[in-house]
Design a protein around this motif. Structure first.
Motif, PDB file in Angstrom:
ATOM      1  N   PRO A  77      10.373  -6.912  -3.602  1.00  0.00           N
ATOM      2  CA  PRO A  77      10.475  -6.914  -2.135  1.00  0.00           C
ATOM      3  C   PRO A  77       9.291  -7.548  -1.415  1.00  0.00           C
ATOM      4  O   PRO A  77       9.465  -8.151  -0.355  1.00  0.00           O
ATOM      5  N   ARG A  78       8.073  -7.415  -1.957  1.00  0.00           N
ATOM      6  CA  ARG A  78       6.900  -7.968  -1.282  1.00  0.00           C
ATOM      7  C   ARG A  78       6.216  -9.070  -2.104  1.00  0.00           C
ATOM      8  O   ARG A  78       5.029  -9.343  -1.921  1.00  0.00           O
ATOM      9  N   SER A  79       6.952  -9.686  -2.986  1.00  0.00           N
ATOM     10  CA  SER A  79       6.361 -10.735  -3.830  1.00  0.00           C
ATOM     11  C   SER A  79       5.969 -11.962  -3.023  1.00  0.00           C
ATOM     12  O   SER A  79       6.610 -12.299  -2.012  1.00  0.00           O
ATOM     13  N   ASP A  80       4.925 -12.661  -3.507  1.00  0.00           N
ATOM     14  CA  ASP A  80       4.598 -13.971  -2.965  1.00  0.00           C
ATOM     15  C   ASP A  80       5.714 -14.956  -3.324  1.00  0.00           C
ATOM     16  O   ASP A  80       6.393 -14.795  -4.351  1.00  0.00           O
ATOM     17  N   LEU A 194       0.352  -2.428 -12.601  1.00  0.00           N
ATOM     18  CA  LEU A 194       1.529  -2.820 -13.376  1.00  0.00           C
ATOM     19  C   LEU A 194       1.480  -4.274 -13.825  1.00  0.00           C
ATOM     20  O   LEU A 194       2.141  -4.642 -14.797  1.00  0.00           O
ATOM     21  N   LYS A 195       0.706  -5.063 -13.149  1.00  0.00           N
ATOM     22  CA  LYS A 195       0.658  -6.496 -13.445  1.00  0.00           C
ATOM     23  C   LYS A 195      -0.544  -6.872 -14.303  1.00  0.00           C
ATOM     24  O   LYS A 195      -0.410  -7.565 -15.312  1.00  0.00           O
ATOM     25  N   VAL A 233       9.931  -0.761 -11.536  1.00  0.00           N
ATOM     26  CA  VAL A 233       8.929   0.136 -10.946  1.00  0.00           C
ATOM     27  C   VAL A 233       8.178  -0.592  -9.839  1.00  0.00           C
ATOM     28  O   VAL A 233       7.896  -0.016  -8.778  1.00  0.00           O
ATOM     29  N   ARG A 234       7.848  -1.862 -10.049  1.00  0.00           N
ATOM     30  CA  ARG A 234       7.153  -2.611  -8.998  1.00  0.00           C
ATOM     31  C   ARG A 234       8.034  -2.760  -7.765  1.00  0.00           C
ATOM     32  O   ARG A 234       7.555  -2.641  -6.630  1.00  0.00           O
ATOM     33  N   ASP A 235       9.326  -3.005  -7.953  1.00  0.00           N
ATOM     34  CA  ASP A 235      10.235  -3.072  -6.806  1.00  0.00           C
ATOM     35  C   ASP A 235      10.183  -1.777  -6.004  1.00  0.00           C
ATOM     36  O   ASP A 235      10.063  -1.784  -4.772  1.00  0.00           O
ATOM     37  N   ALA A 236      10.310  -0.651  -6.711  1.00  0.00           N
ATOM     38  CA  ALA A 236      10.308   0.651  -6.035  1.00  0.00           C
ATOM     39  C   ALA A 236       8.972   0.912  -5.356  1.00  0.00           C
ATOM     40  O   ALA A 236       8.919   1.510  -4.270  1.00  0.00           O
ATOM     41  N   LEU A 237       7.884   0.468  -5.986  1.00  0.00           N
ATOM     42  CA  LEU A 237       6.554   0.644  -5.403  1.00  0.00           C
ATOM     43  C   LEU A 237       6.438  -0.145  -4.095  1.00  0.00           C
ATOM     44  O   LEU A 237       5.902   0.354  -3.091  1.00  0.00           O
ATOM     45  N   ARG A 243       4.067  -2.414   0.998  1.00  0.00           N
ATOM     46  CA  ARG A 243       2.949  -3.338   0.772  1.00  0.00           C
ATOM     47  C   ARG A 243       3.163  -4.103  -0.520  1.00  0.00           C
ATOM     48  O   ARG A 243       3.859  -3.641  -1.436  1.00  0.00           O
ATOM     49  N   ALA A 244       2.495  -5.261  -0.612  1.00  0.00           N
ATOM     50  CA  ALA A 244       2.539  -6.060  -1.833  1.00  0.00           C
ATOM     51  C   ALA A 244       1.463  -5.550  -2.778  1.00  0.00           C
ATOM     52  O   ALA A 244       0.379  -6.128  -2.884  1.00  0.00           O
ATOM     53  N   THR A 245       1.730  -4.466  -3.448  1.00  0.00           N
ATOM     54  CA  THR A 245       0.752  -3.862  -4.341  1.00  0.00           C
ATOM     55  C   THR A 245       1.340  -3.716  -5.732  1.00  0.00           C
ATOM     56  O   THR A 245       2.555  -3.548  -5.897  1.00  0.00           O
ATOM     57  N   ASP A 246       0.481  -3.794  -6.727  1.00  0.00           N
ATOM     58  CA  ASP A 246       0.895  -3.581  -8.111  1.00  0.00           C
ATOM     59  C   ASP A 246       0.272  -2.312  -8.692  1.00  0.00           C
ATOM     60  O   ASP A 246       0.554  -1.964  -9.836  1.00  0.00           O
ATOM     61  N   ARG A 247      -0.586  -1.640  -7.917  1.00  0.00           N
ATOM     62  CA  ARG A 247      -1.250  -0.429  -8.419  1.00  0.00           C
ATOM     63  C   ARG A 247      -0.413   0.800  -8.082  1.00  0.00           C
ATOM     64  O   ARG A 247      -0.115   1.084  -6.927  1.00  0.00           O
ATOM     65  N   LEU A 248      -0.067   1.540  -9.093  1.00  0.00           N
ATOM     66  CA  LEU A 248       0.762   2.731  -8.951  1.00  0.00           C
ATOM     67  C   LEU A 248      -0.155   3.927  -8.694  1.00  0.00           C
ATOM     68  O   LEU A 248      -0.524   4.663  -9.607  1.00  0.00           O
ATOM     69  N   ALA A 249      -0.514   4.121  -7.428  1.00  0.00           N
ATOM     70  CA  ALA A 249      -1.466   5.168  -7.060  1.00  0.00           C
ATOM     71  C   ALA A 249      -0.829   6.550  -7.178  1.00  0.00           C
ATOM     72  O   ALA A 249       0.387   6.719  -7.065  1.00  0.00           O
ATOM     73  N   LEU A 250      -1.676   7.561  -7.388  1.00  0.00           N
ATOM     74  CA  LEU A 250      -1.187   8.924  -7.602  1.00  0.00           C
ATOM     75  C   LEU A 250      -0.322   9.408  -6.441  1.00  0.00           C
ATOM     76  O   LEU A 250       0.738  10.006  -6.647  1.00  0.00           O
TER      77      LEU A 250
END
Length: 816
Positions: A77-80, A194-195, A233-237, A243-250
């Motif tokens: 959803p937020r990919s470059d 995740l990346k 998982v990245r899509d859901a995140l 936000r365009a984030t790859d870090r799965l924060a707590l």
């Protein structure tokens, strides 16, 4: 609305139509995973192709190319949007205008854009200079314009990649290793990227590039599913955070789990870890194969010349029955028959670990596909080979992972599946449960020379946390599982009892040594009764140290080791028949006596600060001493409110209490009759320099006379510096340890460590009207586990109803 209708709306409505269609696509619950990513890529393709066609006009010799993740149709959803405007070097002004008419509509919609404008020669030159650019171009996909231009570039880039593979692949491997060193291992991190982390999406892309080189290929089984899981998982995140984030924060894991329809955050992490493990293992195998091929290319021409042009055969060196070494790997001998030799997988694994060599992927897969199950109980050779594997030190880890990747570990130990990839939400633990067990085995292998039954030590190390896959106390559940496993692998009844006892009580020594009064005979007797025999005590001592060292740096130190060793010495004496002596008050040191006399004569507190260090936990003399913080020695005339006053002053000054002792000290007869409270604490600054002793003493005097508002100061501090939000900590728990002491009531507090925690506990105990005889403070990561030996005003243990009431009140105070 169907995908076709969404596309039609986008095509006929321009940027606004694309934005609306994109939003609708992302909010359709039924379209998720690969179908949504493919639909999003197709929708974006059509829109960008329309932009190009409308803007190109008379421009010829140009094409629009999707590269990188967009080229692979992996749009989250937020990919470059990774785009290349390729042109043949014609009119620069026309090309620049064309680029503007494509890039600006993308930016106007707020989409992230990674763009470049190049001729084929420029693209080829840049790829030759930067392996990251070359990887992106390997996934180049034509969107619009001159298709022959795109096709020619794809062919050229792919040809260059294959021709340059012997030089570029080692460069790519180095980049992967550097990234892993920075980001850590995805399969163990509580907040993974995740990346970028090892075993993440970057590594999956690198494996595709290796396959494209034709030099080597990754094990494909499960690899695409692992990649898909991380992308899901990245899509859901992206949807959960916006936000365009790859870090799965707590703090986002529960929401991401819900977005994916998973039970909870632990289920989410476990799936992420399993995917990362597949990619990591495939990477290990692939890069090993790349190295083997490159070495063989360099060596074979010289060998052929020496042998007169003949093709040399790979040398095979025997390692064990049915197991040989070939070309740096452990493989099966030509005569090996796994279908007739059920011990062969364990024999091959033990031989590989002993030799420090990797197990061949093909050998492991063949054994997994054809080997018969072991009889129950196991034959003696199988048990011996398992113990040999476990005792091989660090090489055990890689061999165990190879067996696990093909399902052999769960076949040998069915209970392993419950702890496999199971996260541990505790900052003290560095590893998942299963990897922690193997790390403990590795540590325990270093102690096999100091115990009489190393086989029992190694098996207990492997099983000590096996109960974490079951509800309830993992030590209790683990005892049952360990008894079953030890029986199944062929130990006799006496050995089974020892292994199950070790698992049941693997935390006994460290918890007792750090939370109980070792001078109290009841403490020593309770441990002796639980352990039972000197041999079991010897094994438990080694297991305790191995477990703590395998947990993480915060779980072990020379100080903790000395406490455990002291406890073991006392328990060993009891098991040898010596009755524990009744405690006698320790004679104060000269410094302590001097402070106590001064405090009594002046009627106010006296304190001293002394820096401390200790050897590192592994006792390596080459390493720098481990800082212990500062020893804070305080003498205060015996009076109410000392504990909360001292704890509050330290919290106000941002001092963290690592250990704390408190006892009443009788003054020498030649001084006067009276008592002084002696506090021997170890503290460290949260940050910055330590406060001066004079400031601490001045504030302590004010705290004792009531002129320092500690609660108000702490409240102001919390308001000014709010703590980072994260996963909600479990509520505090307060229990009474019955029969822990004959001289006092032991109240144990387990809570989230925080500034002022000890102050709040001290205030609650003070209000309850009890006296703190001694205390034992222990902090592991974010968890505080403190034990308080309390008495009535006359020095007697509390009656049971009073003790329960104090514990209940204290728990309510800490939960408020």
């Amino acid at each position: 609305m169907t995908g076709t209708n969404v596309q039609n709306e986008a095509e006929h409505s321009g940027p606004s139509g694309y934005a609306a269609a994109r939003l609708r696509l992302l909010t359709e619950g039924a379209r998720s995973g690969p179908p949504r990513r493919a639909a999003l890529a197709e929708l974006t393709d059509d829109w960008l192709a329309g932009l190009f066609t409308a803007a190109a006009g008379e421009v010829k010799g140009a094409s629009l190319v999707a590269v990188g993740g967009y080229g692979r149709r992996e749009l989250s959803p937020r990919s470059d949007l990774d785009l290349l405007l390729l042109h043949d070097g014609g009119d620069p002004g026309a090309v620049a205008a064309l680029a503007d008419r494509i890039w600006y509509p993308v930016w106007d919609l707020g989409l992230a854009l990674d763009h470049s404008v190049r001729t084929p020669a420029e693209a080829r030159k840049t790829a030759g200079e930067d392996v990251k650019v070359q990887l992106g171009l390997l996934d180049a996909r034509h969107l619009a314009g001159d298709q022959s231009l795109t096709a020619a570039l794809r062919t050229t880039v792919l040809t260059d990649w294959r021709n340059q593979a012997p030089r570029r692949l080692p460069e790519l491997q180095e980049l992967c290793a550097e990234r892993a060193a920075r980001q850590g291992e995805l399969q163990y991190l509580l907040e993974p990227d995740l990346k970028e982390a090892r075993g993440g999406l970057r590594d999956a892309t690198a494996l595709r590039a290796v396959a494209a080189s034709w030099l080597a290929d990754a094990p494909r089984e499960g690899l695409e599913d692992a990649r898909r899981r991380l992308l899901d998982v990245r899509d859901a995140l992206h949807l959960a955070t916006g936000r365009a984030t790859d870090r799965l924060a707590l703090q986002e894991q529960d929401q991401v789990a819900a977005e994916l329809g998973l039970l909870d955050a632990d289920t989410l992490l476990r799936q992420v870890y399993e995917a990362a493990r597949v990619i990591s293992y495939a990477s290990d195998v692939t890069w090993r194969e790349v190295g083997r091929v490159l070495r063989s290319r360099a060596v074979r021409p010289r060998l052929r010349a020496m042998l007169g042009g003949g093709k040399p055969g790979a040398e095979r060196s025997p390692l064990a029955e049915g197991v040989v070494e070939q070309d740096g790997e452990v493989v099966l001998a030509r005569a090996a028959r796994p279908e007739r030799d059920p011990v062969l997988p364990l024999r091959a694994a033990a031989a590989a670990a002993q030799a420090g060599l990797p197990l061949s992927l093909h050998a492991v897969r063949r054994m997994a596909a054809t080997a018969r199950p072991l009889s129950v109980p196991w034959p003696a050779e199988a048990r011996e080979q398992l113990v040999t594997l476990l005792g091989s030190g660090r090489p055990t880890v890689d061999v165990w992972e190879a067996l696990e990747a093909e399902g052999l570990i769960s076949r040998f130990l069915p209970d392993w599946e419950r702890v496999r990839c199971r996260p541990q939400r505790n900052a003290v633990h560095l590893w998942t449960v299963d990897r922690h067990l193997i790390e403990t085995v590795v540590r325990a292998s270093e102690y096999t020379r100091r115990v009489s039954r190393p086989d029992l030590l190694l098996v207990a190390a492997l099983l000590h946390d096996i109960g974490k896959g079951w509800p309830g106390d993992h030590s209790v559940a683990g005892e049952i599982i360990a008894r079953d496993v030890a029986t199944r692998i062929g130990f006799d009844r006496a050995d089974v009892t020892v292994v199950s006892t070790l698992v049941r009580h693997h935390l006994l020594l460290i918890e007792t040594a750090t939370r109980r009064d070792l001078e109290d005979p009841a403490t020593v007797r309770s441990v002796a009764e639980a352990v039972g025999t000197p041999g079991t005590l010897e094994l438990l001592h080694a297991l305790t140290e191995a477990d703590a060292l395998a947990t993480g740096p915060a779980a072990w130190s020379s100080w903790r080791g000395s406490l455990v060793a002291d406890l073991v010495r006392r328990v060993a004496a009891v098991l040898a028949g010596d009755a524990p002596a009744e405690p006698e008050p320790d004679a104060p040191t000269a410094a302590q006596e001097r402070l106590a006399i001064e405090a009594f004569r002046t009627g106010s507190p006296v304190l001293a600060l002394r820096a401390q260090t200790e050897p590192a936990a592994d006792e390596d003399p080459a390493r720098e001493p481990e800082p212990l913080g500062v020893e804070l020695l305080i003498a205060v005339p015996d009076q109410p409110g000392v504990l909360p006053a001292v704890a509050g002053v330290l919290a106000v000054h941002r001092l963290t209490v690592r250990t704390a002792g408190l006892r009443a000290l009788r003054l020498p007869d030649d001084v006067d009759e009276g008592s002084v409270l002696l506090l021997n604490w170890r503290v460290a600054a949260e940050y910055g320099a330590l406060p001066q002793a004079t400031r601490l003493r001045a504030d302590l005097v004010r705290a004792l006379d009531g002129s320092l508002d500690i609660a108000g100061r702490l409240a102001e501090r919390d308001a000014a510096y709010p703590r980072r939000r994260g996963r909600v900590a479990p509520p505090a728990r307060v229990t009474v340890a019955s029969a822990a002491s004959r001289h006092a009531t032991v109240i144990e507090v387990r809570a989230q460590d925080a500034p002022g925690l000890l102050y709040r506990i001290g205030m609650a105990l003070e209000k309850a009207g009890v006296r703190v005889r001694s205390m034992h403070v222990s902090t592991l990561g974010s968890n505080a586990v403190d034990a308080f030996y309390v008495t009535t005003g006359t020095g007697a243990p509390l009656p049971e109803p009073d003790a329960a009431s104090v514990a209940r009140t204290l728990e309510e105070t800490l939960r408020a």
